[in-house]
Scaffold this motif. Structure first.
Motif, PDB file in Angstrom:
ATOM      1  N   GLY A 124      16.751  61.227  41.526  1.00  0.00           N
ATOM      2  CA  GLY A 124      18.173  61.076  41.801  1.00  0.00           C
ATOM      3  C   GLY A 124      18.554  59.658  42.156  1.00  0.00           C
ATOM      4  O   GLY A 124      19.591  59.421  42.774  1.00  0.00           O
ATOM      5  N   ARG A 125      17.744  58.708  41.741  1.00  0.00           N
ATOM      6  CA  ARG A 125      17.996  57.315  42.091  1.00  0.00           C
ATOM      7  C   ARG A 125      19.271  56.810  41.418  1.00  0.00           C
ATOM      8  O   ARG A 125      19.772  57.373  40.456  1.00  0.00           O
ATOM      9  CB  ARG A 125      16.795  56.444  41.724  1.00  0.00           C
ATOM     10  N   ARG A 126      19.757  55.715  41.936  1.00  0.00           N
ATOM     11  CA  ARG A 126      21.036  55.132  41.512  1.00  0.00           C
ATOM     12  C   ARG A 126      21.125  54.944  39.998  1.00  0.00           C
ATOM     13  O   ARG A 126      22.146  55.244  39.375  1.00  0.00           O
ATOM     14  CB  ARG A 126      21.210  53.794  42.224  1.00  0.00           C
ATOM     15  N   ALA A 127      20.067  54.456  39.388  1.00  0.00           N
ATOM     16  CA  ALA A 127      20.087  54.165  37.957  1.00  0.00           C
ATOM     17  C   ALA A 127      20.086  55.416  37.098  1.00  0.00           C
ATOM     18  O   ALA A 127      20.517  55.386  35.945  1.00  0.00           O
ATOM     19  CB  ALA A 127      18.886  53.292  37.587  1.00  0.00           C
ATOM     20  N   LEU A 128      19.625  56.525  37.647  1.00  0.00           N
ATOM     21  CA  LEU A 128      19.543  57.764  36.875  1.00  0.00           C
ATOM     22  C   LEU A 128      20.766  58.653  37.032  1.00  0.00           C
ATOM     23  O   LEU A 128      21.103  59.424  36.125  1.00  0.00           O
ATOM     24  CB  LEU A 128      18.304  58.559  37.315  1.00  0.00           C
TER      25      LEU A 128
END
Length: 215
Positions: free
Chosen positions: A122-126
């Motif tokens: 769920g990281r920012r880039a994803l």
């Protein structure tokens, strides 16, 4: 409610979402190491159906490496996200944690639903590519204790380094505040809740009982 019907209800909800990555509904399953992401992803994949073993699951452990515990963002984008966004099969090489190298190439077709699980899903880039983000609501200390017990003393040094890396990752790029669904494993199975300000246990549950989760 029948256990499998309950899990299938979540699967139907996810399958009905609009595509988020080309023709694919990309579902992220995040949480601390040892929180049960892999086990839950496997059961959800079965409930989603399609291909012989259900919906495909991409494990971020196969994308990361010893040198890049969280620095796999560009590799994932180039090998997986961009092809799928264009409706093309993704070609990627899973990492072998024993041999410490990337193995033979695999092909990932643009299925209607693709589960991507692992710390950082769920990281920012994803997040812009996700149709839904699920967070495994298992406390950090409990998750890490499970992981250490699972992997044994021979990986104690690795876990020391991992814990430092995971703390740093979630400190700079947290996932839980952006989760659409919280999932908790109880003594009788899973409980989950979806929607803004979700509270675990208020929306649905599935009962099963085969011990602690794998990852």
């Amino acid at each position: 409610m029948e256990p499998q019907q309950s899990l299938e209800s979540l699967a139907r909800e996810l399958a009905a979402l609009p595509p988020s990555l080309g023709p694919v509904r990309l579902i992220g399953i995040d949480g601390h190491a040892g929180s049960g992401k892999s086990t839950f992803a496997g059961r959800l994949a079965e409930a989603l159906g399609h291909p012989p073993q259900g919906a495909p699951v991409l494990h971020l452990d196969d994308v990361a490496s010893h040198e890049e515990l969280f620095g796999w963002e560009e590799r994932l984008r180039a090998q997986v996200l961009e092809p799928l966004a264009g409706g093309r099969p993704a070609h990627w090489a899973p990492y072998d944690w024993v041999e410490r190298r990337f193995g033979p190439e695999r092909v990932l077709e643009p299925a209607p639903v693709l589960l991507i699980e692992g710390v950082g899903a769920g990281r920012r880039a994803l997040r812009p590519h996700l149709a839904r983000l699920l967070w495994m609501e298992t406390p950090r200390a409990q998750s890490w204790m499970r992981g250490r017990k699972r992997d044994g003393r021979e990986l104690s040094d690795f876990w020391d380094g991992w814990e430092r890396a995971e703390r740093a990752h979630f400190s700079s790029d947290p996932s839980r505040p952006f989760a659409d669904t919280l999932v908790r494993q109880s003594s009788t199975g899973y409980e989950w809740s979806s929607g803004t300000g979700a509270t675990v246990g208020s929306a649905g549950s599935v009962t099963e009982g085969d011990g602690l989760p794998r990852a």
